[in-house]
Design a protein around this motif. Sequence first.
Motif, short mmCIF file in Angstrom:
data_model
loop_
_atom_site.label_atom_id
_atom_site.label_comp_id
_atom_site.label_asym_id
_atom_site.label_seq_id
_atom_site.Cartn_x
_atom_site.Cartn_y
_atom_site.Cartn_z
N UNK A 218 0.74 -1.32 0.05
CA UNK A 218 -0.14 -0.16 -0.03
C UNK A 218 0.92 1.20 -0.04
N UNK A 219 0.54 2.24 -0.81
CA UNK A 219 1.25 3.52 -1.07
C UNK A 219 0.28 4.47 -0.19
N UNK A 220 0.79 4.91 0.95
CA UNK A 220 0.20 5.63 1.95
C UNK A 220 -0.37 7.15 1.03
N UNK A 221 0.67 7.70 0.15
CA UNK A 221 0.37 8.78 -0.59
C UNK A 221 -1.03 8.65 -1.27
N UNK A 222 -0.96 7.39 -2.02
CA UNK A 222 -2.23 7.33 -2.86
C UNK A 222 -3.30 7.12 -1.88
N UNK A 223 -3.31 6.33 -0.81
CA UNK A 223 -4.60 6.10 0.11
C UNK A 223 -4.98 7.46 0.47
N UNK A 224 -4.10 8.31 0.96
CA UNK A 224 -4.37 9.72 1.43
C UNK A 224 -5.32 10.53 0.48
N UNK A 225 -4.67 10.38 -0.91
CA UNK A 225 -5.53 10.79 -2.14
C UNK A 225 -6.93 10.34 -2.18
N UNK A 226 -6.81 9.03 -2.06
CA UNK A 226 -8.21 8.48 -2.23
C UNK A 226 -9.25 8.79 -1.01
N UNK A 227 -8.82 9.08 0.00
CA UNK A 227 -9.56 9.40 1.34
C UNK A 227 -9.85 10.93 1.32
N UNK A 228 -8.97 11.79 0.91
CA UNK A 228 -9.12 13.19 1.27
C UNK A 228 -9.66 13.86 -0.30
N UNK A 229 -9.69 13.37 -1.22
CA UNK A 229 -10.21 13.91 -2.65
C UNK A 229 -11.28 13.05 -3.15
N UNK A 230 -11.19 11.61 -3.30
CA UNK A 230 -12.15 10.95 -4.35
C UNK A 230 -13.39 10.74 -3.23
N UNK A 231 -13.14 10.40 -1.89
CA UNK A 231 -14.13 9.79 -1.32
C UNK A 231 -15.25 11.03 -0.68
N UNK A 232 -15.07 12.18 -0.67
CA UNK A 232 -15.62 13.35 -0.39
C UNK A 232 -16.54 13.36 -1.68
N UNK A 233 -16.06 13.46 -2.90
CA UNK A 233 -16.86 13.70 -4.13
C UNK A 233 -17.74 12.45 -4.23
N UNK A 234 -17.37 11.22 -3.86
CA UNK A 234 -18.24 10.15 -3.92
C UNK A 234 -19.15 10.32 -3.09
N UNK A 235 -19.01 10.89 -2.11
CA UNK A 235 -20.27 11.15 -0.75
C UNK A 235 -21.13 11.93 -1.56
N UNK A 236 -20.86 13.07 -2.25
CA UNK A 236 -21.82 13.93 -2.82
C UNK A 236 -22.59 13.18 -3.88
N UNK A 237 -21.83 12.23 -4.94
CA UNK A 237 -22.41 11.71 -5.72
C UNK A 237 -23.50 10.70 -5.43
N UNK A 238 -23.09 10.13 -4.30
CA UNK A 238 -24.10 9.01 -3.57
C UNK A 238 -25.15 9.48 -2.67
N UNK A 239 -25.15 10.94 -2.53
CA UNK A 239 -26.24 11.29 -1.60
C UNK A 239 -27.67 10.84 -1.92
N UNK A 240 -27.95 11.03 -3.17
CA UNK A 240 -29.33 10.76 -3.40
C UNK A 240 -29.71 9.18 -3.22
N UNK A 241 -28.76 8.27 -3.70
CA UNK A 241 -28.98 6.96 -3.14
C UNK A 241 -29.07 6.62 -1.84
N UNK A 242 -28.21 7.27 -0.88
CA UNK A 242 -28.54 7.14 0.70
C UNK A 242 -29.68 7.85 0.82
N UNK A 243 -30.41 8.66 0.24
CA UNK A 243 -31.68 9.44 0.89
C UNK A 243 -32.56 8.22 0.44
N UNK A 244 -32.51 7.67 -0.93
CA UNK A 244 -33.52 6.74 -1.24
C UNK A 244 -33.45 5.49 -0.43
N UNK A 245 -32.51 4.97 0.07
CA UNK A 245 -32.33 3.80 0.84
C UNK A 245 -32.90 4.16 2.40
N UNK A 246 -32.65 5.35 2.87
CA UNK A 246 -33.19 5.47 4.18
C UNK A 246 -34.61 5.57 3.98
N UNK A 247 -35.41 6.11 2.85
CA UNK A 247 -36.69 6.26 2.78
C UNK A 247 -37.26 4.90 2.74
#
Length: 105
Positions: A70-99
């Motif tokens: 594991x390259x910790x520089x890459x995992x940092x990029x995934x955690x700090x950049x990619x996953x917040x964007x995914x969270x926004x993209x997935x928000x609608x699916x989360x809301x539908x699942x909760x409903x």
Amino acid sequence: MVRTGRRDHPPRKRAYLDDDLLQEAGDSLMMKLGEAANRLSRLGVLAPDGVDWALAVANRNFTIHQYDEIDRELTWLTLSRDLPAWRSSLARLFAEAESTIRDEA
């Protein structure tokens, strides 16, 4: 994973790189996301724009099976950049699942 324009936050990055527990927590999150992506994909749930189920699954598999590479520089990029964007993209699916869960309760 998709890269966003957000910049890294050096103090948080340094904390992550210096702390084995934070790294394990990040690995756990990525493994859980990859497993969820795998299950959603098998159920035929389409990934929203900006999210790639196959990439999340591949990331999970690498984290589990090549943990000694594991390259910790890459995992940092995934955690700090990619996953917040995914969270926004997935928000609608989360809301539908909760409903759905509320309606079935």
